[in-house]
Write a protein that holds these residues in place. Structure first.
Motif, mmCIF file in Angstrom:
data_model
loop_
_atom_site.group_PDB
_atom_site.id
_atom_site.type_symbol
_atom_site.label_atom_id
_atom_site.label_comp_id
_atom_site.label_asym_id
_atom_site.label_seq_id
_atom_site.Cartn_x
_atom_site.Cartn_y
_atom_site.Cartn_z
ATOM 1 N N GLU A 130 7.988 -2.146 -7.015
ATOM 2 C CA GLU A 130 8.578 -0.864 -7.403
ATOM 3 C C GLU A 130 9.850 -0.593 -6.603
ATOM 4 O O GLU A 130 9.943 -0.955 -5.431
ATOM 5 C CB GLU A 130 7.583 0.282 -7.177
ATOM 6 C CG GLU A 130 6.380 0.220 -8.087
ATOM 7 C CD GLU A 130 5.442 1.409 -7.904
ATOM 8 O OE1 GLU A 130 5.865 2.434 -7.314
ATOM 9 O OE2 GLU A 130 4.287 1.295 -8.350
ATOM 10 N N PRO A 153 4.555 0.312 -2.484
ATOM 11 C CA PRO A 153 3.968 -0.636 -3.440
ATOM 12 C C PRO A 153 4.893 -1.823 -3.727
ATOM 13 O O PRO A 153 6.112 -1.678 -3.758
ATOM 14 C CB PRO A 153 3.769 0.198 -4.710
ATOM 15 C CG PRO A 153 3.928 1.619 -4.303
ATOM 16 C CD PRO A 153 4.785 1.624 -3.076
ATOM 17 N N TYR A 154 4.290 -2.978 -3.921
ATOM 18 C CA TYR A 154 5.054 -4.143 -4.352
ATOM 19 C C TYR A 154 5.548 -3.934 -5.780
ATOM 20 O O TYR A 154 4.878 -3.309 -6.599
ATOM 21 C CB TYR A 154 4.201 -5.408 -4.299
ATOM 22 C CG TYR A 154 3.865 -5.877 -2.898
ATOM 23 C CD1 TYR A 154 4.857 -6.017 -1.936
ATOM 24 C CD2 TYR A 154 2.560 -6.213 -2.559
ATOM 25 C CE1 TYR A 154 4.555 -6.459 -0.657
ATOM 26 C CE2 TYR A 154 2.245 -6.658 -1.285
ATOM 27 C CZ TYR A 154 3.250 -6.778 -0.334
ATOM 28 O OH TYR A 154 2.950 -7.216 0.919
ATOM 29 N N LYS A 187 0.847 -1.199 0.000
ATOM 30 C CA LYS A 187 0.000 0.000 0.000
ATOM 31 C C LYS A 187 0.889 1.260 0.000
ATOM 32 O O LYS A 187 1.088 1.868 -1.027
ATOM 33 C CB LYS A 187 -0.923 -0.033 1.227
ATOM 34 C CG LYS A 187 -1.874 1.096 1.307
ATOM 35 C CD LYS A 187 -3.190 0.769 0.655
ATOM 36 C CE LYS A 187 -4.108 1.947 0.872
ATOM 37 N NZ LYS A 187 -5.436 1.680 0.554
#
Length: 192
Positions: free
Chosen positions: A82, A79-80, A76
């Motif tokens: 990135e 971010p996953y 959240k």
């Protein structure tokens, strides 16, 4: 000898006759409006240090420590998939004072930026040649020195502020990076 004594006496007489007050050049009393310091950063800077058995510096990480503050962190806020600066504000920097191995890659002594790409099950940990950057805005894969995958582990308790520490391991140390409910271990081994 006489010249030295006379010279020393002359210098003392000058100091007594014309005392120097360092505060004359500086303002002694500031008003409330004049004396201002910045507020405490919401993500204060910290460092983790690894020293060998002889107390010699081997590695140091300088990073800023964002707080959880009841937010959902991974997936959240972060971010996953990135590239992340692995902290807040300036990108996290790691200095190796000796040549080290990260996974199977030999990394020469020097300063690198520590980026990560968080994922649900594993993180990509990156040591990058470009330093003195803010955030991950200047990140370039072309500057990567090494990339390794490390598994995500469940923390035994919630970690309120992003935290890093070195933990001794076989022939080196693991850099532990933890926040919220998870952590990763990044292995650093002595180069042979």
């Amino acid at each position: 000898m006489k010249k030295l004594i006379i010279g020393g006496i002359s210098a003392i007489c000058l100091l007594i006759a014309n005392p120097v007050n360092a505060q004359e050049d500086d303002k002694v009393n500031f008003t409330k409006e004049e004396l201002k310091f910045s507020k405490m950063d919401a993500s204060p800077m910290d460092l983790a240090m690894y020293r060998d058995e002889n107390d010699v510096a081997v590695a140091r990480v300088i990073y800023s420590r964002p707080q959880k503050r009841n937010r959902e962190i991974f997936g959240k806020l972060i971010p996953y998939g990135e590239v992340w600066r692995t902290g807040a504000n300036e990108a996290t920097e790691i200095t190796l004072y000796k040549d080290m191995k990260v996974a199977d890659a030999l990394i020469k002594a020097g300063t690198y930026t520590l980026y990560t790409i968080p994922g649900e099950k594993e993180w990509t940990v990156i040591l990058n040649n470009k330093t003195n950057t803010w955030g991950a805005y200047e990140y370039s894969e072309k500057e990567d020195k090494v990339r390794i995958q490390v598994p995500v582990r469940q923390a035994p308790n919630t970690i309120e502020a992003l935290s890093m520490a070195f933990q001794e391991a076989n022939n080196g140390a693991d850099l532990i990076i933890g926040w919220d409910d998870s952590y990763v271990k990044v292995p650093f081994k002595a180069a042979k």
